[in-house]
Scaffold this motif. Sequence first.
Motif, mmCIF file in Angstrom:
data_model
loop_
_atom_site.group_PDB
_atom_site.id
_atom_site.type_symbol
_atom_site.label_atom_id
_atom_site.label_comp_id
_atom_site.label_asym_id
_atom_site.label_seq_id
_atom_site.Cartn_x
_atom_site.Cartn_y
_atom_site.Cartn_z
ATOM 1 N N MET A 293 0.840 -1.200 0.000
ATOM 2 C CA MET A 293 0.000 0.000 0.000
ATOM 3 C C MET A 293 0.872 1.244 0.000
ATOM 4 N N LYS A 294 0.285 2.325 -0.498
ATOM 5 C CA LYS A 294 1.035 3.588 -0.564
ATOM 6 C C LYS A 294 0.920 4.385 0.733
ATOM 7 N N ILE A 295 0.276 3.814 1.741
ATOM 8 C CA ILE A 295 0.209 4.493 3.045
ATOM 9 C C ILE A 295 1.310 3.946 3.957
ATOM 10 N N THR A 296 1.657 4.752 4.957
ATOM 11 C CA THR A 296 2.745 4.348 5.855
ATOM 12 C C THR A 296 2.280 3.258 6.822
ATOM 13 N N VAL A 297 3.252 2.652 7.493
ATOM 14 C CA VAL A 297 2.949 1.644 8.517
ATOM 15 C C VAL A 297 2.026 2.239 9.584
ATOM 16 N N GLU A 298 2.314 3.475 9.989
ATOM 17 C CA GLU A 298 1.501 4.122 11.029
ATOM 18 C C GLU A 298 0.066 4.327 10.541
ATOM 19 N N GLU A 299 -0.049 4.765 9.292
ATOM 20 C CA GLU A 299 -1.391 4.946 8.720
ATOM 21 C C GLU A 299 -2.120 3.600 8.614
ATOM 22 N N ALA A 300 -1.356 2.570 8.289
ATOM 23 C CA ALA A 300 -1.964 1.241 8.150
ATOM 24 C C ALA A 300 -2.488 0.742 9.495
ATOM 25 N N ILE A 301 -1.757 1.066 10.569
ATOM 26 C CA ILE A 301 -2.221 0.640 11.899
ATOM 27 C C ILE A 301 -3.495 1.395 12.287
ATOM 28 N N LEU A 302 -3.549 2.680 11.929
ATOM 29 C CA LEU A 302 -4.789 3.440 12.167
ATOM 30 C C LEU A 302 -5.944 2.840 11.361
ATOM 31 N N MET A 303 -5.622 2.431 10.136
ATOM 32 C CA MET A 303 -6.642 1.800 9.287
ATOM 33 C C MET A 303 -7.150 0.513 9.939
ATOM 34 N N ARG A 304 -6.214 -0.270 10.482
ATOM 35 C CA ARG A 304 -6.618 -1.520 11.134
ATOM 36 C C ARG A 304 -7.577 -1.243 12.294
ATOM 37 N N GLU A 305 -7.251 -0.211 13.085
ATOM 38 C CA GLU A 305 -8.115 0.138 14.217
ATOM 39 C C GLU A 305 -9.491 0.581 13.731
ATOM 40 N N TYR A 306 -9.486 1.390 12.648
ATOM 41 C CA TYR A 306 -10.746 1.856 12.069
ATOM 42 C C TYR A 306 -11.607 0.671 11.636
ATOM 43 N N PHE A 307 -11.013 -0.260 10.913
ATOM 44 C CA PHE A 307 -11.771 -1.426 10.429
ATOM 45 C C PHE A 307 -12.247 -2.294 11.585
ATOM 46 N N LYS A 308 -11.408 -2.399 12.617
ATOM 47 C CA LYS A 308 -11.792 -3.206 13.778
ATOM 48 C C LYS A 308 -12.992 -2.570 14.482
ATOM 49 N N ASN A 309 -12.874 -1.262 14.733
ATOM 50 C CA ASN A 309 -13.893 -0.594 15.541
ATOM 51 C C ASN A 309 -15.166 -0.276 14.775
#
Lengths: 364, 364
Positions: A293-309
């Motif tokens: 993905m073209k997003i950073t690791v930090e952005e990807a972790i935020l994405m994971r939290e978003y999808f989880k929540n």
Amino acid sequence: MYPIQNDCNIYISGHKRTSLSEETSLIQHFAKNNGISLDYYSNSDFINKFQNDIANLIGFKEALFFPTGTMAQQILLKVNADKTKNRNFGIHEKSHIYAFEDNAYKHLHRLKEILVGQPNKPYLVEDVKNISEKISTLVIDIPYRELGGIPIPWDELEKIKDYCKQNNILLHADGARLWECASYYKKSYKEICKGLDSIYVSLYKGIGGMAGCFLCGNSSTIKEAKKWKKRHGGKLFQETILIASSAYQFDKRLREMSLYYKKAQEIYNKCSDFKELTFYPEKPLINMFHVHMKITVEEAILMREYFKNKKGIWLFNNVFPSQLKDNKSYFEIYVGDILLDKTISEVNTIFELIAKYIKPLLSE
Amino acid sequence: MYPIQNDCNIYISGHKRTSLSEETSLIQHFAKNNGISLDYYSNSDFINKFQNDIANLIGFKEALFFPTGTMAQQILLKVNADKTKNRNFGIHEKSHIYAFEDNAYKHLHRLKEILVGQPNKPYLVEDVKNISEKISTLVIDIPYRELGGIPIPWDELEKIKDYCKQNNILLHADGARLWECASYYKKSYKEICKGLDSIYVSLYKGIGGMAGCFLCGNSSTIKEAKKWKKRHGGKLFQETILIASSAYQFDKRLREMSLYYKKAQEIYNKCSDFKELTFYPEKPLINMFHVHMKITVEEAILMREYFKNKKGIWLFNNVFPSQLKDNKSYFEIYVGDILLDKTISEVNTIFELIAKYIKPLLSE
């Protein structure tokens, strides 16, 4: 610290999550049908038989249970170092032993790695020939998980086996995902392993057990490895439950490996067209691949939290920096029974959601 | 090689043997009632809570699961050695770390033992004062299993704690059988452990789980120990099942410890009069004791086979050379739920059979 991921309804990678209650229920059924006794420091007919079965399946003399691959493999390297009086071993820098075990082989056994080949592809026989120092053991991964599940091509694998034999280099395979490679090589496990001196194979990962692995090799290697297993503190009072958690589903998982493989191909064919997502390798070689993905690791972790929540979807356990041009991070997809049981349309929807989440981040 | 002991109907030492089916059934019940999820590399609410509960129970800041005591204790010694920049530790020669772990602490961590006290009794504070070299850690056993389950007397234990504190010696306890000592000391676990820097407690042995233990200590010790746990290969993919196998029966076992203790006293009072058998210590101090015999270790093993094959009685797992005058071998009796549920008359009959077997051998 690993995330606790109990709250999600939808998972993507690997096999279905079960609870302790469900899992013990399945093991109990298996134990009752097979009259399995508990071992006393590993001595049991059930464990002996399962170890023998696995050793036979992949063409080794003996197999020995270890609670982790980290323990099994550094012990193998130590045993080989003592046997050859040489502390050097050759390894790819994306191998688990080198990349993820906090230099255990140095701290505990004073062994020294010699890096072989190039970072972003499996090595070929030419890379092995270019090793400048004398090594006791060459470690090859079958396949290279961190490269997206890429096995060494068959011809090169055969050449590496020959070269090691001719040059008195002990050849050890990290076969954590050996079970996943039969469809790629179109060979039996025995054929794939022929010419290796030792291999470690996992009882969880693709198989779905709770923990542990087998180290396979000849009798003298396993005899020495047993001593070190005890010294490491790897000789559990009772191993039966861990081995049974794998044994009850072992045959089924091996049978399903070709289905996981086909599903991975299908997902590649039908779901890899989002321009926000880059599949790697371009076409999956086994039942796993990476999504860059073209997003950073930090952005990807935020994405994971978003999808989880927000969506109850658990996207991935780990995310790493991407080595691909124009990409910044990637996660792994292992096609197990979760994706096997989803329709392509369902899978496509998940990738679509990810792509949609990423899109506005890229235009900022 | 340990004996496979599945064929017997009657056991003496420890807790009742169960099958994998029975055990998983009990765990499944516990898991369902408590909604226990499986962990991902040890991260789970269930594991965190159980670790905290045990740490609180015995008065430590933190507890960390290890698959074996062999791993936990050598890691503790290594962590302390690094902290104090001193590789020496003091230990009794009958301690497990010294006597039964194949010098793992030397092989893996280059630590050096300094033997303290006399071989056949627990050490006293005077023995500790007589240590000639500077040590990082003093290891005490609570209790000394190999001496017949003898704890250090309370006054001496308190003096040793004080002495270590005043002399900057880290005090670590091998508490594999700590749970068994409350009746002897007539103290809470917290009181017994007060003044220790660390302790290892077992989750099987007296508790009856399948494998594993907790290392307890302060936060910095446990933080370092975690790193070494990973390096040793002790970080299992899923630990839940092992911990649950102990947790489901933990409270019950602790409650029963005083009953096991009383039964041991009763057995001593009523069954120790056979002149072919010498109980040691003379009066059991905890719920275990040794039975010394005038026959050799080899003869004792033949006796075990005879009892197994002819009477369906499993006498012991291990037999050792005796240190007592006029005796040649001994085995251990741990009073667990097996003996708790036998009448004194039944227990007496077993000792009578052993005495009868031995008698003709002595007159030859």
